[in-house]
Design a protein around this motif. Structure first.
Motif, PDB file in Angstrom:
ATOM      1  N   ALA A 152       3.871   6.733   7.229  1.00  0.00           N
ATOM      2  CA  ALA A 152       3.415   7.350   5.979  1.00  0.00           C
ATOM      3  C   ALA A 152       2.062   8.030   6.111  1.00  0.00           C
ATOM      4  O   ALA A 152       1.769   8.972   5.380  1.00  0.00           O
ATOM      5  CB  ALA A 152       3.354   6.292   4.875  1.00  0.00           C
ATOM      6  N   VAL A 153       1.242   7.573   7.054  1.00  0.00           N
ATOM      7  CA  VAL A 153      -0.134   8.052   7.151  1.00  0.00           C
ATOM      8  C   VAL A 153      -0.359   8.932   8.370  1.00  0.00           C
ATOM      9  O   VAL A 153      -1.164   9.872   8.341  1.00  0.00           O
ATOM     10  CB  VAL A 153      -1.105   6.844   7.160  1.00  0.00           C
ATOM     11  CG1 VAL A 153      -2.522   7.290   7.425  1.00  0.00           C
ATOM     12  CG2 VAL A 153      -1.010   6.079   5.844  1.00  0.00           C
ATOM     13  N   HIS A 188      -2.672   6.578   0.213  1.00  0.00           N
ATOM     14  CA  HIS A 188      -3.092   7.981   0.309  1.00  0.00           C
ATOM     15  C   HIS A 188      -4.323   8.240  -0.557  1.00  0.00           C
ATOM     16  O   HIS A 188      -5.207   9.016  -0.178  1.00  0.00           O
ATOM     17  CB  HIS A 188      -1.957   8.908  -0.116  1.00  0.00           C
ATOM     18  CG  HIS A 188      -0.921   9.110   0.948  1.00  0.00           C
ATOM     19  ND1 HIS A 188      -0.035  10.166   0.915  1.00  0.00           N
ATOM     20  CD2 HIS A 188      -0.629   8.406   2.074  1.00  0.00           C
ATOM     21  CE1 HIS A 188       0.755  10.099   1.968  1.00  0.00           C
ATOM     22  NE2 HIS A 188       0.418   9.032   2.682  1.00  0.00           N
ATOM     23  N   TYR A 189      -4.388   7.607  -1.726  1.00  0.00           N
ATOM     24  CA  TYR A 189      -5.542   7.795  -2.602  1.00  0.00           C
ATOM     25  C   TYR A 189      -6.796   7.199  -1.966  1.00  0.00           C
ATOM     26  O   TYR A 189      -7.893   7.764  -2.087  1.00  0.00           O
ATOM     27  CB  TYR A 189      -5.276   7.163  -3.967  1.00  0.00           C
ATOM     28  CG  TYR A 189      -4.175   7.842  -4.741  1.00  0.00           C
ATOM     29  CD1 TYR A 189      -4.430   8.937  -5.558  1.00  0.00           C
ATOM     30  CD2 TYR A 189      -2.857   7.407  -4.647  1.00  0.00           C
ATOM     31  CE1 TYR A 189      -3.418   9.566  -6.271  1.00  0.00           C
ATOM     32  CE2 TYR A 189      -1.837   8.030  -5.341  1.00  0.00           C
ATOM     33  CZ  TYR A 189      -2.119   9.110  -6.147  1.00  0.00           C
ATOM     34  OH  TYR A 189      -1.102   9.735  -6.847  1.00  0.00           O
ATOM     35  N   GLN A 230       0.814  -1.216   0.000  1.00  0.00           N
ATOM     36  CA  GLN A 230       0.000   0.000   0.000  1.00  0.00           C
ATOM     37  C   GLN A 230       0.846   1.265   0.000  1.00  0.00           C
ATOM     38  O   GLN A 230       0.315   2.368  -0.172  1.00  0.00           O
ATOM     39  CB  GLN A 230      -0.936   0.008   1.212  1.00  0.00           C
ATOM     40  CG  GLN A 230      -1.976  -1.085   1.228  1.00  0.00           C
ATOM     41  CD  GLN A 230      -1.444  -2.399   1.776  1.00  0.00           C
ATOM     42  OE1 GLN A 230      -0.317  -2.482   2.255  1.00  0.00           O
ATOM     43  NE2 GLN A 230      -2.255  -3.441   1.715  1.00  0.00           N
ATOM     44  N   LEU A 231       2.159   1.122   0.190  1.00  0.00           N
ATOM     45  CA  LEU A 231       3.037   2.287   0.194  1.00  0.00           C
ATOM     46  C   LEU A 231       3.797   2.461  -1.113  1.00  0.00           C
ATOM     47  O   LEU A 231       4.535   3.435  -1.274  1.00  0.00           O
ATOM     48  CB  LEU A 231       4.036   2.204   1.360  1.00  0.00           C
ATOM     49  CG  LEU A 231       3.420   2.243   2.752  1.00  0.00           C
ATOM     50  CD1 LEU A 231       4.510   2.213   3.817  1.00  0.00           C
ATOM     51  CD2 LEU A 231       2.531   3.469   2.937  1.00  0.00           C
ATOM     52  N   ARG A 244       2.946   9.386  -4.874  1.00  0.00           N
ATOM     53  CA  ARG A 244       2.166   9.319  -3.632  1.00  0.00           C
ATOM     54  C   ARG A 244       1.845   7.868  -3.333  1.00  0.00           C
ATOM     55  O   ARG A 244       1.482   7.112  -4.234  1.00  0.00           O
ATOM     56  CB  ARG A 244       0.852  10.101  -3.750  1.00  0.00           C
ATOM     57  CG  ARG A 244       0.984  11.596  -3.809  1.00  0.00           C
ATOM     58  CD  ARG A 244      -0.405  12.232  -3.823  1.00  0.00           C
ATOM     59  NE  ARG A 244      -1.122  12.023  -2.568  1.00  0.00           N
ATOM     60  CZ  ARG A 244      -2.437  12.202  -2.431  1.00  0.00           C
ATOM     61  NH1 ARG A 244      -3.179  12.576  -3.464  1.00  0.00           N
ATOM     62  NH2 ARG A 244      -3.003  12.001  -1.253  1.00  0.00           N
ATOM     63  N   LEU A 248      -7.385   6.889   1.316  1.00  0.00           N
ATOM     64  CA  LEU A 248      -7.792   7.754   2.425  1.00  0.00           C
ATOM     65  C   LEU A 248      -8.411   9.055   1.921  1.00  0.00           C
ATOM     66  O   LEU A 248      -9.378   9.562   2.496  1.00  0.00           O
ATOM     67  CB  LEU A 248      -6.593   8.037   3.325  1.00  0.00           C
ATOM     68  CG  LEU A 248      -6.048   6.813   4.065  1.00  0.00           C
ATOM     69  CD1 LEU A 248      -4.744   7.156   4.775  1.00  0.00           C
ATOM     70  CD2 LEU A 248      -7.064   6.266   5.053  1.00  0.00           C
ATOM     71  N   GLN A 249      -7.876   9.594   0.838  1.00  0.00           N
ATOM     72  CA  GLN A 249      -8.443  10.816   0.282  1.00  0.00           C
ATOM     73  C   GLN A 249      -9.852  10.562  -0.254  1.00  0.00           C
ATOM     74  O   GLN A 249     -10.758  11.388  -0.085  1.00  0.00           O
ATOM     75  CB  GLN A 249      -7.555  11.363  -0.828  1.00  0.00           C
ATOM     76  CG  GLN A 249      -7.958  12.743  -1.320  1.00  0.00           C
ATOM     77  CD  GLN A 249      -7.872  13.781  -0.220  1.00  0.00           C
ATOM     78  OE1 GLN A 249      -6.804  14.016   0.337  1.00  0.00           O
ATOM     79  NE2 GLN A 249      -8.999  14.407   0.124  1.00  0.00           N
ATOM     80  N   PHE A 254      -5.578  14.300   6.054  1.00  0.00           N
ATOM     81  CA  PHE A 254      -6.724  14.037   5.188  1.00  0.00           C
ATOM     82  C   PHE A 254      -8.033  14.485   5.827  1.00  0.00           C
ATOM     83  O   PHE A 254      -9.110  14.269   5.259  1.00  0.00           O
ATOM     84  CB  PHE A 254      -6.812  12.539   4.879  1.00  0.00           C
ATOM     85  CG  PHE A 254      -5.564  11.957   4.283  1.00  0.00           C
ATOM     86  CD1 PHE A 254      -5.346  11.987   2.916  1.00  0.00           C
ATOM     87  CD2 PHE A 254      -4.576  11.397   5.085  1.00  0.00           C
ATOM     88  CE1 PHE A 254      -4.197  11.458   2.362  1.00  0.00           C
ATOM     89  CE2 PHE A 254      -3.421  10.863   4.539  1.00  0.00           C
ATOM     90  CZ  PHE A 254      -3.227  10.904   3.180  1.00  0.00           C
ATOM     91  N   GLY A 289      -3.877  10.721  10.425  1.00  0.00           N
ATOM     92  CA  GLY A 289      -4.948  10.968   9.466  1.00  0.00           C
ATOM     93  C   GLY A 289      -5.352  12.418   9.330  1.00  0.00           C
ATOM     94  O   GLY A 289      -6.170  12.756   8.471  1.00  0.00           O
TER      95      GLY A 289
END
Length: 355
Positions: A63-64, A35-36, A24-25, A31, A38-39, A70, A67
């Motif tokens: 990386a996140v 991240h996509y 997922q990273l 990016r 979560l956005q 976002f 939160g």
């Protein structure tokens, strides 16, 4: 409504990259894929999110974060072993409580997000709602059979003889009714609690499970080819901008984004292309559809349709395409071999050898 994002799993199709980092990273247009996700969740108006993590938990947290970037409030939930999507719902029971929730696979990319899907799920409040897409080879996916009213009648996991071409794409909306279903199912032949089995249990027990279909761009970025294709989709929407340094001997064509701190010298870049901070591109040809991460170096090379992770170095490569190059990886030209000739010549022969 809450959301549950799955960011564990082994990522076997992306090895060796996933030996050292979560799938997922891996980046799309510089990016992380997650991240996509979560956005998209934030854009749908959801604020409270549980993130299921496994062996790469520390990397995901780094990386996140919490939160807040976002507009989300995150709770991390540890899954000791990747025992299936239904198992992830089981371990998230306390976090989810009796709220409706969106289940979202963290390595999915959906160009249009999930705002409309979430809105319709909240309005309809069927026991479950599934997002489907037609695929050319349904045998590689979970497949849904849907009646004329949009209700799901049967789900099959990677069937040999699919009843439809409608594949599950890793986005589900559930009411609390799903909790009884995930407790009722047993491990599949691969030792996992399958969410498809839980949803089928709901169908078999008379609960309304509704499906909707999208034909908009979607990618499960669990393979190199799909990751590169998702990168192309995102770069197609890129807006050009130059914040770094580009010398007069360089040419930028189309939509090219050069981050602050990046340097381009004596090169031609054909967009869409993104070049990360600290990267140096010199005497090279780049693009299109290429994402160069932070601190990469490309020298005397040509590269296109590719993704380079942070710190990668490419020197003297005549042409690289459709490639994924890992962090701190180095690509150089091999020493030119010494050409030799073995001759067995008769008397008075004459041979001309090219240099």
């Amino acid at each position: 409504m809450k959301a549950l994002v799955l960011a564990g799993g082994t990522g076997s199709r992306l090895r060796p990259f996933t030996h050292t980092r979560a799938k997922q990273l891996l980046p799309i247009a510089n990016r992380p894929v997650v991240h996509y996700a979560l956005q998209a969740i934030a854009d749908a108006g959801i604020e409270e999110v549980g993130v299921v993590v496994g062996s790469h938990a520390d990397e995901i947290r780094q990386a996140v974060g919490d939160g807040s970037a976002f507009g989300l409030r995150l709770t991390y939930l540890h899954q000791a072993q990747p025992l299936g999507l239904a198992h992830a719902v089981l371990i998230a029971r306390d976090f989810l409580a009796d709220d409706d929730f969106l289940l979202y696979l963290g390595d999915n990319y959906l160009e249009d997000g999930v705002a409309g899907f979430v809105r319709r799920a909240e309005e309809g409040r069927d026991a479950a709602r599934l997002l489907l897409t037609p695929v050319p080879d349904p045998t590689a996916f979970g497949v849904a059979e849907v009646d004329g009213d949009g209700l799901v009648r049967r789900l099959e996991e990677k069937p040999d003889r699919p009843r439809s071409d409608l594949a599950l794409i890793g986005v589900y909306a559930f009411t609390p009714a799903v909790h009884e279903a995930v407790r009722a199912v047993r491990p599949s032949g691969r030792g996992e609690l399958e969410i498809t089995h839980a949803v089928q249990w709901m169908v078999d027990h008379g609960l309304a499970v509704r499906a909707e279909t999208t034909t908009r761009p979607w990618r499960d970025t669990g393979s190199v080819d799909d990751l590169l294709e998702a990168n192309r989709h995102v770069l197609d929407r890129l807006e050009g901008r130059v914040d770094g340094k580009v010398d007069p001997d360089s040419v930028l064509v189309g939509r090219v984004r050069i981050a602050e701190g990046a340097v381009v010298r004596g090169s031609r870049i054909v967009g869409p292309v993104v070049v990360g901070a600290g990267a140096v591109v010199s005497n090279s040809s780049v693009g299109p559809y290429t994402a160069i991460a932070e601190d990469c170096r490309i020298e005397d090379s040509a590269i296109g349709f590719s993704v380079l992770l942070r710190g990668a170095c490419v020197e003297g490569a005549t042409r690289i395409e459709e490639s994924l190059i890992g962090r701190e990886a180095v690509v150089t030209t091999a020493p030119r071999p010494v050409h030799t000739h073995r001759l067995v010549l008769g008397d008075h022969s004459k041979v001309q050898l090219t240099p």
